[in-house]
Design an enzyme around this catalytic site. Structure first.
Site, PDB file in Angstrom:
ATOM      1  N   ARG A  51      34.705 -44.484  21.540  1.00  0.00           N
ATOM      2  CA  ARG A  51      33.728 -45.259  22.328  1.00  0.00           C
ATOM      3  C   ARG A  51      32.311 -45.162  21.760  1.00  0.00           C
ATOM      4  O   ARG A  51      31.486 -46.053  21.974  1.00  0.00           O
ATOM      5  CB  ARG A  51      33.769 -44.828  23.799  1.00  0.00           C
ATOM      6  CG  ARG A  51      32.905 -45.723  24.680  1.00  0.00           C
ATOM      7  CD  ARG A  51      33.209 -45.611  26.153  1.00  0.00           C
ATOM      8  NE  ARG A  51      32.299 -46.456  26.908  1.00  0.00           N
ATOM      9  CZ  ARG A  51      32.432 -46.765  28.174  1.00  0.00           C
ATOM     10  NH1 ARG A  51      33.471 -46.299  28.857  1.00  0.00           N
ATOM     11  NH2 ARG A  51      31.559 -47.547  28.792  1.00  0.00           N
TER      12      ARG A  51
ATOM     13  N   GLU B  83      23.382 -57.208  21.458  1.00  0.00           N
ATOM     14  CA  GLU B  83      24.652 -56.497  21.705  1.00  0.00           C
ATOM     15  C   GLU B  83      25.837 -57.341  21.225  1.00  0.00           C
ATOM     16  O   GLU B  83      26.839 -56.813  20.735  1.00  0.00           O
ATOM     17  CB  GLU B  83      24.828 -56.153  23.194  1.00  0.00           C
ATOM     18  CG  GLU B  83      23.738 -55.257  23.788  1.00  0.00           C
ATOM     19  CD  GLU B  83      23.757 -53.813  23.280  1.00  0.00           C
ATOM     20  OE1 GLU B  83      24.712 -53.405  22.592  1.00  0.00           O
ATOM     21  OE2 GLU B  83      22.777 -53.083  23.580  1.00  0.00           O
TER      22      GLU B  83
HETATM   23  P1  NAD Z   1      17.910 -56.140  33.808  1.00  0.00           P
HETATM   24  O1  NAD Z   1      18.981 -55.782  34.737  1.00  0.00           O
HETATM   25  O2  NAD Z   1      16.586 -55.488  33.993  1.00  0.00           O
HETATM   26  O3  NAD Z   1      17.715 -57.728  33.865  1.00  0.00           O
HETATM   27  C1  NAD Z   1      16.701 -58.310  33.073  1.00  0.00           C
HETATM   28  C2  NAD Z   1      15.845 -59.261  33.892  1.00  0.00           C
HETATM   29  O4  NAD Z   1      16.552 -60.476  34.077  1.00  0.00           O
HETATM   30  C3  NAD Z   1      15.482 -58.762  35.270  1.00  0.00           C
HETATM   31  O5  NAD Z   1      14.146 -59.071  35.533  1.00  0.00           O
HETATM   32  C4  NAD Z   1      16.405 -59.569  36.188  1.00  0.00           C
HETATM   33  O6  NAD Z   1      15.881 -59.756  37.476  1.00  0.00           O
HETATM   34  C5  NAD Z   1      16.495 -60.866  35.445  1.00  0.00           C
HETATM   35  N1  NAD Z   1      17.700 -61.653  35.680  1.00  0.00           N
HETATM   36  C6  NAD Z   1      18.961 -61.192  35.815  1.00  0.00           C
HETATM   37  N2  NAD Z   1      19.819 -62.217  35.863  1.00  0.00           N
HETATM   38  C7  NAD Z   1      19.096 -63.350  35.781  1.00  0.00           C
HETATM   39  C8  NAD Z   1      19.414 -64.720  35.744  1.00  0.00           C
HETATM   40  N3  NAD Z   1      20.676 -65.144  35.767  1.00  0.00           N
HETATM   41  N4  NAD Z   1      18.410 -65.615  35.654  1.00  0.00           N
HETATM   42  C9  NAD Z   1      17.119 -65.196  35.569  1.00  0.00           C
HETATM   43  N5  NAD Z   1      16.747 -63.916  35.553  1.00  0.00           N
HETATM   44  C10 NAD Z   1      17.734 -62.992  35.654  1.00  0.00           C
HETATM   45  O7  NAD Z   1      18.313 -55.886  32.286  1.00  0.00           O
HETATM   46  P2  NAD Z   1      19.704 -55.978  31.502  1.00  0.00           P
HETATM   47  O8  NAD Z   1      19.337 -56.227  30.097  1.00  0.00           O
HETATM   48  O9  NAD Z   1      20.673 -56.842  32.178  1.00  0.00           O
HETATM   49  O10 NAD Z   1      20.281 -54.493  31.627  1.00  0.00           O
HETATM   50  C11 NAD Z   1      19.623 -53.397  31.028  1.00  0.00           C
HETATM   51  C12 NAD Z   1      20.201 -52.124  31.587  1.00  0.00           C
HETATM   52  O11 NAD Z   1      21.588 -52.059  31.277  1.00  0.00           O
HETATM   53  C13 NAD Z   1      19.570 -50.862  31.026  1.00  0.00           C
HETATM   54  O12 NAD Z   1      19.223 -50.014  32.077  1.00  0.00           O
HETATM   55  C14 NAD Z   1      20.676 -50.240  30.185  1.00  0.00           C
HETATM   56  O13 NAD Z   1      20.607 -48.833  30.149  1.00  0.00           O
HETATM   57  C15 NAD Z   1      21.898 -50.715  30.905  1.00  0.00           C
HETATM   58  N6  NAD Z   1      23.124 -50.743  30.095  1.00  0.00           N
HETATM   59  C16 NAD Z   1      24.230 -50.154  30.600  1.00  0.00           C
HETATM   60  C17 NAD Z   1      25.417 -50.180  29.902  1.00  0.00           C
HETATM   61  C18 NAD Z   1      26.648 -49.592  30.512  1.00  0.00           C
HETATM   62  O14 NAD Z   1      27.677 -49.490  29.819  1.00  0.00           O
HETATM   63  N7  NAD Z   1      26.610 -49.232  31.784  1.00  0.00           N
HETATM   64  C19 NAD Z   1      25.487 -50.819  28.653  1.00  0.00           C
HETATM   65  C20 NAD Z   1      24.336 -51.422  28.161  1.00  0.00           C
HETATM   66  C21 NAD Z   1      23.150 -51.383  28.895  1.00  0.00           C
HETATM   67  N1  GLY Z   2      27.273 -49.477  26.089  1.00  0.00           N
HETATM   68  C1  GLY Z   2      27.955 -48.342  25.549  1.00  0.00           C
HETATM   69  C2  GLY Z   2      29.178 -47.999  26.304  1.00  0.00           C
HETATM   70  O1  GLY Z   2      29.540 -48.632  27.261  1.00  0.00           O
HETATM   71  O2  GLY Z   2      29.838 -47.049  25.943  1.00  0.00           O
END
Ligand code: NAD
Ligand code: GLY
Length: 372
Positions: free
Chosen positions: A252, A188
């Protein structure tokens, strides 16, 4: 320590700060105190994150006089669903959280998305704050107010726009992140390099791609000041886009660069054996190939960008378990499809992208074939 201000141009203009710094978790309580009126806080996290950093956060909240209740959810994307939502609502009711109280998401993007949606819906919306602990959550998901859970028929289909009151991003916690998760966030981060100019921040003489090329080793070795700068700049770019188009009626969509093919890949894999960063990295390459074939950009920029992705160890390929046609089919049922048209975000010059709704099936399939 850095502060990025997110300004939302809504009927009722609204803004909130993102605090970014190495080791700021121990001050979480004092930051929250300035932006949240609540007496009671419900902290939503998971076992992995809470066992590493939970006590530190709790101590700082108690020191500021907050009453604190903790809820640990099962971890992983498959738990970003209505069951987790229900657990948060139930805990909030049992804990007698009132409208003036608050819910805090403490974890990665999964925790942030589901907790944000719970906060948006509990008592028709109570205060919400984000303490993101993955790189992806710090540079992307905790910023901009998209909150959602998955439905069994698709990802992020049930959601809302609900902005937090404050975001606290401690870059020191990234040291415990597994390398695979760091790389999900880096995909990202690279995306921001490819869309930088279109975000409209207009920083004089800034080239994020140059920064990323120059500082790759420092980034992988988690150099504290480089990490802070990296997270800050990504948040500034995202804040600038969200400021102009909170509800994704136009600009966006550029934040989805690489995601048209990326989401389809994740779907074809059944969200198993490939992570979001890998899929988006492949998707960004696909976008470069389509743009190159259409002469939207020159070959040098295509090659420079592919090299950058490879330097960041994003040389992923699609397994041959499904065909380009399967992938194209998946793209047609994505929520980004509008009036039956697949939407691509394509590069048009260095760090500039445009939204295209007229990419033919043939153009897409030709590019997809290069991704195997
Ligand atoms: P996640 O939340 O599953 O975290 C990944 C792993 O890392 C998990 O197992 C977690 O327990 C572990 N973890 C978290 N922090 C840690 C740390 N400091 N040290 C060790 N382990 C740690 O995954 P992610 O990649 O953070 O998020 C993915 C999600 O985000 C998806 O569901 C996606 O759809 C969403 N997302 C949302 C937006 C938005 O704008 N709302 C944008 C991009 C992605
Ligand atoms: N990650 C895409 C958005 O926030 O719009």
């Amino acid at each position: 320590m850095h502060t990025v201000n997110v300004e939302i141009q809504a009927n009722k203009p609204y803004n909130y700060p993102i605090f970014i710094g190495n080791g700021i978790l121990e001050k979480a309580g004092s930051y929250l105190k300035r932006y949240i009126k609540a007496k009671k806080l419900l902290i939503v996290s998971n076992q992995t994150v809470y066992s590493l950093y939970g006590e530190q956060v709790k101590k700082s909240l108690l020191a500021e006089g907050f009453n604190v209740e903790i809820l640990l959810l099962p971890e992983g994307e498959r738990h970003k669903n209505i069951n987790s939502l229900e657990k948060i609502w139930t805990k909030a009711i049992q804990y007698k959280l009132e409208r003036k109280d608050a819910i805090i998401a403490f974890g990665g993007g999964v925790t942030g998305d589901v907790t944000g949606f719970a906060a948006a819906t509990y008592l028709r919306g109570i205060d919400f704050a984000q303490i993101p602990t993955t790189l992806l959550a710090q540079v992307d998901s905790s910023v901009g107010g998209k909150v959602a859970v998955n439905h069994q028929l698709g990802k992020n289909l049930i959601g809302n726009f609900y902005q937090p009151k404050i975001v606290i991003a401690d870059t020191a916690v990234l040291s415990s992140l597994p390398l695979t998760e760091l790389k999900v966030g880096l995909a990202e981060v690279l995306k921001y390099g490819f869309i930088e100019k279109t975000c409209g921040l207009n920083k004089i003489n800034s080239s994020f791609i140059d920064f990323l090329e120059k500082n790759k080793d420092l980034i992988f070795s988690l150099n504290p000041s480089i990490l802070e700068e990296l997270v800050k700049y990504c948040c500034e770019l995202k804040a600038c886009v969200v400021n102009k188009d909170e509800k994704e009626s136009g600009l966006r969509a550029i934040l989805n660069f690489g995601h048209t093919i990326g989401h389809a890949i994740e779907k074809c894999y059944g969200y198993n054996n490939i992570n979001h960063g890998e899929a988006v990295a492949i998707g960004m390459k696909g976008a470069f190939f389509i743009a190159g074939a259409k002469n939207l950009i020159d070959e040098n920029y295509v090659q420079k960008s592919i090299n950058l992705l490879d330097d960041y160890k994003m040389s992923y390929k699609i397994d041959k378990n499904f065909t380009p046609d399967d992938l194209y089919e998946s793209m047609q049922v994505d929520k980004k499809v509008q009036a039956g048209k697949i939407r691509f975000i394509l590069p048009v010059s260095p760090s500039e992208v445009r939204i295209f709704d007229d990419i033919s099936k043939e153009e897409a399939i030709t590019a997809i074939k290069t991704l195997y």
